[in-house]
Write a protein that holds these residues in place. Structure first.
Motif, PDB file in Angstrom:
ATOM      1  N   ILE A  77     -41.457  16.282   6.119  1.00  0.00           N
ATOM      2  CA  ILE A  77     -42.216  16.201   7.377  1.00  0.00           C
ATOM      3  C   ILE A  77     -41.422  16.747   8.563  1.00  0.00           C
ATOM      4  O   ILE A  77     -41.949  17.479   9.393  1.00  0.00           O
ATOM      5  CB  ILE A  77     -42.628  14.736   7.659  1.00  0.00           C
ATOM      6  CG1 ILE A  77     -43.440  14.188   6.473  1.00  0.00           C
ATOM      7  CG2 ILE A  77     -43.440  14.657   8.945  1.00  0.00           C
ATOM      8  CD1 ILE A  77     -43.758  12.708   6.581  1.00  0.00           C
TER       9      ILE A  77
ATOM     10  N   THR B 257     -46.524  17.516  10.834  1.00  0.00           N
ATOM     11  CA  THR B 257     -46.539  18.766  10.079  1.00  0.00           C
ATOM     12  C   THR B 257     -47.535  19.752  10.702  1.00  0.00           C
ATOM     13  O   THR B 257     -48.456  19.359  11.421  1.00  0.00           O
ATOM     14  CB  THR B 257     -46.924  18.507   8.611  1.00  0.00           C
ATOM     15  OG1 THR B 257     -48.185  17.807   8.572  1.00  0.00           O
ATOM     16  CG2 THR B 257     -45.875  17.655   7.922  1.00  0.00           C
TER      17      THR B 257
ATOM     18  N   ARG C 202     -51.390  16.865   8.901  1.00  0.00           N
ATOM     19  CA  ARG C 202     -51.687  15.828   7.910  1.00  0.00           C
ATOM     20  C   ARG C 202     -50.659  14.694   7.883  1.00  0.00           C
ATOM     21  O   ARG C 202     -51.014  13.548   7.608  1.00  0.00           O
ATOM     22  CB  ARG C 202     -51.780  16.448   6.509  1.00  0.00           C
ATOM     23  CG  ARG C 202     -53.026  17.294   6.292  1.00  0.00           C
ATOM     24  CD  ARG C 202     -53.131  17.740   4.840  1.00  0.00           C
ATOM     25  NE  ARG C 202     -54.326  18.539   4.591  1.00  0.00           N
ATOM     26  CZ  ARG C 202     -55.520  18.033   4.318  1.00  0.00           C
ATOM     27  NH1 ARG C 202     -55.672  16.729   4.263  1.00  0.00           N
ATOM     28  NH2 ARG C 202     -56.547  18.826   4.108  1.00  0.00           N
ATOM     29  N   LEU C 203     -49.386  14.992   8.139  1.00  0.00           N
ATOM     30  CA  LEU C 203     -48.342  13.996   7.952  1.00  0.00           C
ATOM     31  C   LEU C 203     -47.466  13.836   9.191  1.00  0.00           C
ATOM     32  O   LEU C 203     -47.194  14.812   9.909  1.00  0.00           O
ATOM     33  CB  LEU C 203     -47.447  14.366   6.764  1.00  0.00           C
ATOM     34  CG  LEU C 203     -48.107  14.468   5.385  1.00  0.00           C
ATOM     35  CD1 LEU C 203     -47.112  15.003   4.371  1.00  0.00           C
ATOM     36  CD2 LEU C 203     -48.642  13.107   4.945  1.00  0.00           C
TER      37      LEU C 203
ATOM     38  N   GLY D 286     -50.543  15.315   1.520  1.00  0.00           N
ATOM     39  CA  GLY D 286     -50.474  16.599   2.203  1.00  0.00           C
ATOM     40  C   GLY D 286     -51.477  17.602   1.690  1.00  0.00           C
ATOM     41  O   GLY D 286     -51.830  18.565   2.397  1.00  0.00           O
TER      42      GLY D 286
END
Length: 347
Positions: free
Chosen positions: A119, A126, A130-131, A171
Motif C-alpha cells: 500500500i 493506492t 482500493r486500499l 485489491g
C-alpha cells in the motif's frame, strides 16, 4: 495524543447524508430530549464518516453541527479527539493494523512490512483507491493476534502470507470472509479442544446428581428411573447416639457395604470408646464437623488411630467416603502424628 488536523483541500464544498441513513439518524435523535440532542454527536459523526467514503470532511462535520445546532468548533473538537474518526481520505478497504504489545509479540511488525510493500506509507491510498492503512492501538482481540480490522470486520491469526493474500484479493475486487485464518473456532484452542473433553466432568454423572436440590416436589415432574438392582441404604451412625449403636451393628453395616461396593484397601481399626472420650479431630486441617461425624461413624475417634493408618487404610477411607485423595493432599497423617505426640506430652 498526536496532533490531528482535518484535510480542507480534499473535502470539497458540501456534504449530504444518504437517504437510507436518515432513519438511523432519527433513531439516535429520538434517544435524547430536544434540548439534549447534541448528545448524539458521536453516532452522527460515525454515520457521516460512513456516508463520506470512510472519512470525515470539513463539510461533513459542519452538516452534523447544523443538525444538532452546535457550534462548528465543538464538533471539530470531538472529531479530532477520537481516533475512530479519520480526517483524510482513505481507500475503499481501510486496514487498521493493531501494533500493541500482544500483536507485536505475535508478528504485527511483519504485517506492517506487508502494508508498506503493498500500500505504501501510513494513511496513504493506492492509486486505484482500493486500499489504505494505519497503525492503531489495541483492538481487543489479543488472543487471536496478530490481527487487523478492515472496515468493520476483524481478520485474525494472520501471517505475512495470509495477510498478503487478503490484500491481493481486496485489491482485485474480491471479497474476503472475515474471521480467523488458522484451524480454530473463534478464540477456541487451535486444532480443537485439548482439555475438559470428558463429558463426565460436567454432566453431573460423577457426583450422581439427579436434579437440583431443595426444589418443591411439584417442580420435579420427571419420575426417577428405577435402578437395575436395589441397593441397601447406607447406614448413617452419625445421626445415632454412638453409645446406642453397638460395635456389632456398625461392623455389620460396614461389611454389607464393603461386600457390595468392593472397596479397595483395608478398613482401619475401630475404637470401642464413647464420643466423650474422642479427640477433637477438627483440629486437623481439612477435617470439619461433617467429616468428623463421618469418621466417628466409622469408629475413628482419636489422633492415634489416624496416625497409625497404613496406605491400605488411607485407600479404603478415601474410597469409602469419596475423598478423592484429600487425605494425602492435606497431610492428615503427619498432622495426626503431631497432635498425638503433643497429647502424650501433656499427659
Amino acid at each position: 495524543m498526536a496532533f490531528r488536523r482535518f484535510d480542507l483541500d480534499a473535502g470539497g464544498d458540501s456534504f449530504a447524508f444518504k437517504a437510507e441513513t436518515e432513519p438511523t439518524i432519527a433513531f439516535w435523535l429520538g434517544k435524547y430530549p430536544e434540548e439534549k440532542k447534541r448528545s448524539a454527536v458521536i453516532p452522527l459523526l460515525w454515520l457521516a464518516q460512513k456516508d463520506n467514503n470512510g472519512w470525515l470532511s470539513e463539510p461533513a462535520m459542519r452538516t452534523v453541527a447544523d443538525r444538532l445546532e452546535m457550534p462548528y468548533i465543538r464538533v471539530y473538537e470531538v472529531a479530532t479527539f477520537y481516533t475512530m474518526f479519520r480526517l483524510q481520505p482513505v481507500g475503499k478497504h481501510h486496514v487498521q493494523l493493531c501494533g500493541t504489545t500482544p500483536c507485536a509479540l505475535r508478528g504485527a511488525n511483519d504485517l506492517k512490512k506487508v502494508c508498506e510493500k503493498r500500500i505504501g506509507k501510513k494513511m496513504g491510498v493506492t492509486d486505484d483507491g482500493r486500499l489504505s492503512w494505519e497503525e492503531v492501538e489495541c483492538l481487543g482481540a489479543c488472543v487471536n493476534a496478530p490481527m487487523v480490522q478492515i472496515n468493520d470486520y476483524y481478520y485474525e491469526d494472520l501471517t505475512p502470507e495470509t495477510f498478503d493474500e487478503i490484500l491481493d484479493k481486496l485489491g482485485n475486487g474480491v471479497d474476503v470472509e472475515p474471521g480467523t485464518f488458522v484451524d480454530r473456532l473463534n478464540s477456541a484452542p487451535q486444532g480443537g479442544l485439548t482439555s475438559l473433553e470428558d463429558e463426565a466432568l460436567f454432566d453431573g454423572s460423577r457426583n450422581g446428581v439427579k436434579g437440583l436440590p431443595n426444589l418443591p416436589e411439584a417442580q420435579n415432574t420427571e419420575a426417577p428411573k428405577a435402578e437395575a438392582k436395589a441397593k441397601p441404604a447406607r447406614k448413617d451412625p452419625t445421626n445415632v447416639d454412638r453409645e446406642e449403636a453397638t460395635k456389632k451393628d456398625v461392623e455389620a453395616a460396614d461389611a454389607e457395604i464393603e461386600d457390595e461396593n468392593a472397596i479397595e484397601g483395608q478398613k482401619p481399626e475401630v475404637a470401642d470408646i464413647s464420643s466423650d472420650q474422642a479427640d477433637n479431630l477438627k483440629t486437623i486441617k481439612g477435617i470439619g464437623p461433617k467429616i468428623e461425624g463421618q469418621l466417628h461413624g466409622l469408629g475413628i475417634y482419636t489422633f492415634e488411630q489416624i496416625a497409625a493408618w497404613t496406605d491400605d487404610n488411607i485407600k479404603w477411607v478415601d474410597s469409602y467416603l469419596s475423598f478423592r485423595g484429600r487425605i494425602e493432599r492435606e497431610n492428615w497423617i503427619s498432622q495426626a502424628k503431631e497432635f498425638a505426640a503433643s497429647k502424650k506430652g501433656q499427659n
